[in-house]
Design a protein around this motif. Sequence first.
Motif, short mmCIF file in Angstrom:
data_model
loop_
_atom_site.label_atom_id
_atom_site.label_comp_id
_atom_site.label_asym_id
_atom_site.label_seq_id
_atom_site.Cartn_x
_atom_site.Cartn_y
_atom_site.Cartn_z
N ILE B 291 0.85 -1.21 0.00
CA ILE B 291 0.00 0.00 0.00
C ILE B 291 0.88 1.25 0.00
N LEU B 292 1.95 1.21 0.81
CA LEU B 292 2.87 2.35 0.86
C LEU B 292 3.50 2.60 -0.52
N MET B 293 3.92 1.52 -1.15
CA MET B 293 4.51 1.64 -2.50
C MET B 293 3.51 2.27 -3.47
N THR B 294 2.26 1.82 -3.39
CA THR B 294 1.21 2.34 -4.27
C THR B 294 1.10 3.86 -4.15
N PHE B 295 1.06 4.33 -2.91
CA PHE B 295 0.91 5.78 -2.70
C PHE B 295 2.18 6.54 -3.07
N LEU B 296 3.33 5.91 -2.84
CA LEU B 296 4.59 6.57 -3.24
C LEU B 296 4.66 6.71 -4.76
N PHE B 297 4.23 5.66 -5.47
CA PHE B 297 4.23 5.73 -6.95
C PHE B 297 3.26 6.82 -7.42
N ALA B 298 2.10 6.89 -6.76
CA ALA B 298 1.11 7.91 -7.15
C ALA B 298 1.68 9.31 -6.90
N ALA B 299 2.34 9.47 -5.75
CA ALA B 299 2.93 10.78 -5.44
C ALA B 299 4.03 11.12 -6.45
N GLY B 300 4.81 10.11 -6.82
CA GLY B 300 5.87 10.31 -7.83
C GLY B 300 5.27 10.74 -9.15
N SER B 301 4.13 10.17 -9.51
CA SER B 301 3.46 10.54 -10.77
C SER B 301 3.04 12.00 -10.75
N VAL B 302 2.45 12.42 -9.62
CA VAL B 302 1.99 13.81 -9.51
C VAL B 302 3.18 14.77 -9.62
N ILE B 303 4.25 14.45 -8.92
CA ILE B 303 5.44 15.32 -8.95
C ILE B 303 5.99 15.41 -10.38
N ALA B 304 6.08 14.24 -11.05
CA ALA B 304 6.62 14.22 -12.42
C ALA B 304 5.74 15.08 -13.35
#
Lengths: 462, 313
Positions: B291-304
């Motif tokens: 779950i943590l990875m999922t949210f980190l990937f989503a946050a990474g997408s927003v930043i990118a």
Amino acid sequence: MYQININYSSIYQAIAFWIMLSIGMILVVKKLGRGDTKLWQYFIPGFRYYRLGSALGIEKDGLVLCILEIVVDVLNYSPYFLSDENVSLILTLFAFAAIVALFIYQLHLILTVRKIFGLSGWWVLVAIFADGLAMIYAGLSKKVQPTEEFFKDEDWQAGTQPVEFEAHGLRHKSGRIPDKGLTVNVRERTVKDFNRKRYLLKDIRLEIPNKSLVLLLGGSGAGKTTLINAITGYEKADADVYLNGTDVYRNYDEVKYRIGFVPQQNLMRMYDTVDHTIKDAADLRLPVSMTHSEKKKKIQEVMEMLGLTAGTDGLVGKKSGGWLRRISIAMELVSDPELFILDEPDSGLDGVIARELFERLRDIADENKIVIAITHTPDRVADLFDKVIVLGRDSGRVGQLCFYGDVDEAKAFFGKDTMEGIVMSINSKDAGGEGRADEFIKKFIEYREKKESGQTEQEAAG
Amino acid sequence: MKGQVRYLGRQGQMWLHLKKLLRMFIYQNDWKVLPMSAVIAAVVTFVVAGNLFYTQEGTLTGSFAIVCVCIWNGFFNSIQSVCRERNIVKREHRAGLHMSSYIGAHMIYQLFLCAAQVGILVGILKLANVSIPASGVVFRSGIVELAFTMLLITYASDMCAIMISSIVRTTTMAMTVMPFLLIFQLVFSGGFFQLGGAAQKITTLTIAKWGLNSIIATGRYNELPMVTLWNTLFKFKDMDIEGHKPILAAIKRMEAEGKVSEFIVWSGTYNQNPAYASSVSNMMLCWGVLILMTFLFAAGSVIALELIDRDKR
């Protein structure tokens, strides 16, 4: 304890090849006349490629080579200092991938040197196996000289030195900001290209009243799109831009809703329906205070105005080029922007449809808006415009203002009967033009100075 | 006053974009990922169904295959979904689109897509008569627990692909990066391939490791029999030592006394792995990391995507 086995003979060999290549680079750069006094930099691992790439006009490749050489060196020697065999194996695999990439980029560099000096295929073959030796040959041999085309290509220093004109007292004029219309004062728009500052635009001052349909003219690379991006705030410049009294840069989050920009490409989802595409654009761009029926009415008005009536439940991708342009315009127009900018709205449209489109833009401008359009076929619609902005690329390859004023005034200023004739007069000779951009930039500064001082006298007298 | 004009907020924009994605599901043939995932699941199940959740070896192999299917599905769902419309997103961003809304809409849409794919996979496992544990470690139902884990793996992979798709600028680049990412996930799953030292530490960063651990834990790996030792003994049954065949004699004795099952269960106790412990805390750790990875990937997408305006023309 982990033992480091070093093969000294192979290290000596590598150092010899490495020094040979550095000497070869210095000789080549000196022959091209683009070297500088910091020759010791050609002995810094990696950085030497960047220096050579800059001198050859392939700065980006030089930078990639610089990084790759450092990565390869680090990966090659790191297994000597690691005890974990798994990690060493992984690093070796990465090193292999980096070596392949390094070879490809080195090949690109070798081919560039070959092109510059007009060298044979044999030289390329030697360079692949002994690049240092081949570079030294290219640098020392009197038979090997750079081709004339190389010296004609000034791209490597384009934009680094804008032409400064004498009469520039009025260019940075900053006085009262009008509360109506669009006021633009671009001092400069630059980009950092690796370690060099490159000028894209310089000294552009415009005051465009409301209800204006403005034509933005200029040859390829004159900076038309750059100017538009600077005006809209998408790519900020060293500039002051005011839209109806509001500072666009300082209030970007608010002003962006008052600006509509139709890009050159039809940027919309081809697998959505026309109706939904425009409705979604309206939902995104219109204030939430508008009621559903008000939004619906607005969408209806825009679609009718642009002739998007029948078949709007079909997919966007199934529509013709003319339809796509009109959908793209509708997406922006639906928000009722005060400033409406269109980048080649008529591309791909035939004469009659293009004329109809510009007539609609004329109607939009008449509703107290400012419409700025770029078009490559201006003469078929020239009579519809109030003003024309002419951008030219000076001899330092920087976009500067050649003219801003009425359409007839522009024709008289350039001594041409057509808008396309104006573009030809400022285009460089390489692009088939007359190469008179510098002349008109200077002439316009003087022209404007006289005109504005005349106006001031009139104002004083009045 | 102009400054007080309010435009569609993040939540509103998210629903607006979600509706658009649902239309795309039909018009842009995004639905094709569902039958594709069914075909992949059927092929893999056909190969691994026999010993899955039956022996330790079969559970490890089968669980790894399930993880592969989930990661494959997740990656393929969204690896092109952002980069294929990058210029459109850039235009919309300039018109006021919030990237968090855009990614939020994708998160909801992809959750449904992943859930549908997991439903298909579970259906195929049931059709193949895989002996799914009746009860789970955390949930009362084993099948629900297995489905939940598969959803987390597929969804985390999906979000990882969304992040890659947000970083790269072309679909070609996305499709070039994807195989490397897939191989990285599978090689560094930490269970199937023997890794040591620093390489083993890298496994902590993969979706595959945490997914594999939780599926195996649901399958109660540490309580299952191990057949490797028995099979090895069987291979050496005819080995002659000074005119005697002691291994064959031992096999015959165990068969005669009906102790074969006892032997393979006993040998399994020597192959237990704390990472596969069927405990609530272990399951929570695995799920939590996913779950943590999922949210980190989503946050990474927003930043990118927030940097999209820096794209050169």
